[in-house]
Design a protein around this motif. Sequence first.
Motif, mmCIF file in Angstrom:
data_model
loop_
_atom_site.group_PDB
_atom_site.id
_atom_site.type_symbol
_atom_site.label_atom_id
_atom_site.label_comp_id
_atom_site.label_asym_id
_atom_site.label_seq_id
_atom_site.Cartn_x
_atom_site.Cartn_y
_atom_site.Cartn_z
ATOM 1 N N LYS A 61 0.719 -1.128 0.015
ATOM 2 C CA LYS A 61 0.087 0.092 0.142
ATOM 3 C C LYS A 61 1.059 1.277 0.025
ATOM 4 C CE LYS A 61 -4.306 -1.542 2.310
ATOM 5 N NZ LYS A 61 -5.244 -1.267 3.427
ATOM 6 N N PRO A 62 0.539 2.417 -0.654
ATOM 7 C CA PRO A 62 -0.846 2.490 -1.325
ATOM 8 C C PRO A 62 -0.533 1.573 -2.888
ATOM 9 C CG PRO A 62 0.717 4.543 -1.611
ATOM 10 C CD PRO A 62 1.251 3.519 -0.589
ATOM 11 N N LEU A 63 -1.687 1.283 -3.182
ATOM 12 C CA LEU A 63 -1.825 0.397 -4.361
ATOM 13 C C LEU A 63 -1.720 1.334 -5.643
ATOM 14 C CD1 LEU A 63 -5.238 -1.725 -3.779
ATOM 15 C CD2 LEU A 63 -2.711 -2.409 -3.260
ATOM 16 N N GLU A 122 -2.654 -0.006 -11.674
ATOM 17 C CA GLU A 122 -2.897 -1.165 -12.205
ATOM 18 C C GLU A 122 -3.178 -2.345 -10.998
ATOM 19 O OE1 GLU A 122 -0.056 0.303 -12.181
ATOM 20 O OE2 GLU A 122 0.357 0.876 -14.369
ATOM 21 N N ALA A 123 -2.733 -2.216 -10.002
ATOM 22 C CA ALA A 123 -3.155 -3.294 -8.962
ATOM 23 C C ALA A 123 -4.465 -2.947 -8.282
ATOM 24 C CB ALA A 123 -2.182 -3.160 -7.908
ATOM 25 N N HIS A 124 -4.826 -1.525 -8.158
ATOM 26 C CA HIS A 124 -6.181 -1.197 -7.832
ATOM 27 C C HIS A 124 -7.172 -1.859 -8.498
ATOM 28 C CE1 HIS A 124 -9.461 1.647 -7.376
ATOM 29 N NE2 HIS A 124 -9.360 1.698 -6.123
ATOM 30 N N SER A 125 -6.995 -1.819 -10.007
ATOM 31 C CA SER A 125 -8.094 -2.098 -10.962
ATOM 32 C C SER A 125 -8.105 -3.791 -11.122
ATOM 33 C CB SER A 125 -7.794 -1.784 -12.239
ATOM 34 O OG SER A 125 -8.367 -2.337 -13.291
ATOM 35 N N LEU A 126 -7.239 -4.224 -10.809
ATOM 36 C CA LEU A 126 -6.956 -5.750 -10.852
ATOM 37 C C LEU A 126 -7.775 -6.441 -9.404
ATOM 38 C CD1 LEU A 126 -3.443 -6.798 -11.906
ATOM 39 C CD2 LEU A 126 -5.369 -7.151 -13.191
ATOM 40 N N ILE A 127 -7.482 -5.995 -8.463
ATOM 41 C CA ILE A 127 -8.244 -6.339 -7.133
ATOM 42 C C ILE A 127 -9.803 -6.223 -7.312
ATOM 43 C CG2 ILE A 127 -6.072 -6.326 -6.115
ATOM 44 C CD1 ILE A 127 -7.377 -4.080 -4.495
ATOM 45 N N ARG A 128 -10.058 -5.233 -7.836
ATOM 46 C CA ARG A 128 -11.579 -4.868 -7.909
ATOM 47 C C ARG A 128 -12.065 -5.894 -9.264
ATOM 48 N NH1 ARG A 128 -13.788 -0.540 -5.852
ATOM 49 N NH2 ARG A 128 -15.350 -0.431 -7.403
ATOM 50 N N GLN A 129 -11.404 -6.097 -10.290
ATOM 51 C CA GLN A 129 -11.770 -7.257 -11.215
ATOM 52 C C GLN A 129 -11.849 -8.466 -10.555
ATOM 53 O OE1 GLN A 129 -10.002 -7.119 -15.221
ATOM 54 N NE2 GLN A 129 -9.169 -5.312 -14.670
ATOM 55 N N LEU A 130 -10.762 -8.790 -9.561
ATOM 56 C CA LEU A 130 -10.977 -10.139 -8.904
ATOM 57 C C LEU A 130 -12.148 -10.288 -8.032
ATOM 58 C CD1 LEU A 130 -9.627 -12.715 -7.765
ATOM 59 C CD2 LEU A 130 -8.194 -11.239 -6.203
ATOM 60 N N ALA A 131 -12.391 -9.257 -7.235
ATOM 61 C CA ALA A 131 -13.761 -9.442 -6.373
ATOM 62 C C ALA A 131 -14.853 -9.574 -7.146
ATOM 63 C CB ALA A 131 -13.780 -8.100 -5.619
ATOM 64 N N ARG A 132 -15.121 -8.712 -8.176
ATOM 65 C CA ARG A 132 -16.159 -9.022 -9.096
ATOM 66 C C ARG A 132 -16.427 -10.476 -9.643
ATOM 67 N NH1 ARG A 132 -14.535 -3.989 -11.371
ATOM 68 N NH2 ARG A 132 -15.469 -2.078 -10.247
ATOM 69 N N ARG A 133 -15.130 -10.904 -10.520
ATOM 70 C CA ARG A 133 -15.309 -12.146 -10.778
ATOM 71 C C ARG A 133 -15.646 -13.247 -9.728
ATOM 72 N NH1 ARG A 133 -16.843 -15.489 -13.937
ATOM 73 N NH2 ARG A 133 -15.568 -17.389 -14.606
ATOM 74 N N CYS A 134 -14.974 -13.207 -8.519
ATOM 75 C CA CYS A 134 -15.290 -14.037 -7.332
ATOM 76 C C CYS A 134 -16.727 -14.001 -7.088
ATOM 77 C CB CYS A 134 -14.465 -13.750 -6.242
ATOM 78 S SG CYS A 134 -12.609 -14.260 -6.479
ATOM 79 N N SER A 135 -17.478 -13.025 -7.135
ATOM 80 C CA SER A 135 -18.657 -12.678 -6.965
ATOM 81 C C SER A 135 -19.730 -13.543 -8.009
ATOM 82 C CB SER A 135 -19.191 -11.254 -6.925
ATOM 83 O OG SER A 135 -19.171 -10.836 -8.177
ATOM 84 N N ALA A 183 -12.441 -5.788 -0.543
ATOM 85 C CA ALA A 183 -13.438 -5.021 0.179
ATOM 86 C C ALA A 183 -13.159 -4.315 1.487
ATOM 87 C CB ALA A 183 -14.938 -5.388 0.207
ATOM 88 N N ARG A 184 -12.811 -5.147 2.217
ATOM 89 C CA ARG A 184 -12.583 -4.687 3.749
ATOM 90 C C ARG A 184 -11.112 -4.228 3.836
ATOM 91 N NH1 ARG A 184 -17.789 -3.760 5.671
ATOM 92 N NH2 ARG A 184 -19.047 -5.430 5.224
ATOM 93 N N TYR A 185 -10.201 -4.876 3.527
ATOM 94 C CA TYR A 185 -8.779 -4.749 3.925
ATOM 95 C C TYR A 185 -8.206 -3.658 2.989
ATOM 96 C CZ TYR A 185 -3.777 -5.064 5.034
ATOM 97 O OH TYR A 185 -2.669 -4.433 5.319
ATOM 98 N N PHE A 186 -8.403 -3.913 1.469
ATOM 99 C CA PHE A 186 -7.979 -2.842 0.682
ATOM 100 C C PHE A 186 -9.067 -1.629 0.341
ATOM 101 C CE2 PHE A 186 -5.536 -6.637 -0.452
ATOM 102 C CZ PHE A 186 -4.115 -6.010 -0.491
#
Length: 264
Positions: free
Chosen positions: A209-211, A214-227, A252-255
């Motif tokens: 951190k701070p992200l 590129e990393a910020h976008s990827l982890i959001r994609q990760l959460a959406r795909r997991c959902s 969502a919670r940590y980042f």
Amino acid sequence: MKSDVDELMPRLLPVEEYDVEDFDPSLPPRNPQEYLRQVQLEASMCPDVMVAQIDPKKLKKNQTVNISLSGCQPAPEGFSPSLKWQQLQVANFSDVRQNVNKHREHWKLQSLDNNVVMPNPEDEEGWLKFCLGEKVYFERLLSQDDNDNDNPGIDYVKMGFPPLLSIVSRLSQASVTIVLEYLMNWLGEKAFTSELGRWLYALLACLEKPLLPEAHSLIRQLARRCSEVRASLESKEDKRLSALNLLICLVARYFEQNDLADKE
């Protein structure tokens, strides 16, 4: 008499006059004065106005499409974790990250086994095989030879190398992001597996951190795909549910991507 070039614009640098027979603009300049003279001649041949030829048909084919990227897909009833469970996972994950940072230099200096050959950062196929194993990469089922009792050792080439600290500690932040992107691309097309879940968790633990954007976008994609994968599960007893909830929770919670969080 002044030439057309001289009348085009005032001179900013003095250029000596050359005899017409002595100065040949088609030849390479022999000195600074000839170079400047050539620049003036080339400028005089440029049109005052340039008009771009645009094909409207090509523009229609490349229209920008706005896609809503607002939150995750809601979990089916009974599939989302409690707030208390999410808070506990965030606390545990924070401890893991602190331990990784504390011992990173130590593990980076540890020698790897001879069979551990880390791929080059640009080798996407190599990293997918390294993390997930050839069995998952080639979508092969376990054969009888894989369960041979006479060979109790684990074949990591087939099963994938686990994200050991001695391995992930060697990854720079750029490499962590690259490998995370490779696995995200895989998750967008293939099934969620335990090998994939372990590596995603480990890479999240290595993100600083701070992200970076590129990393910020990827982890959001990760959460959406997991959902999306979670929404497709047919039973709360599915072994993948806990891992999917965990990854969504950490993003969502940590980042602090609170718009993606599961609500009670």
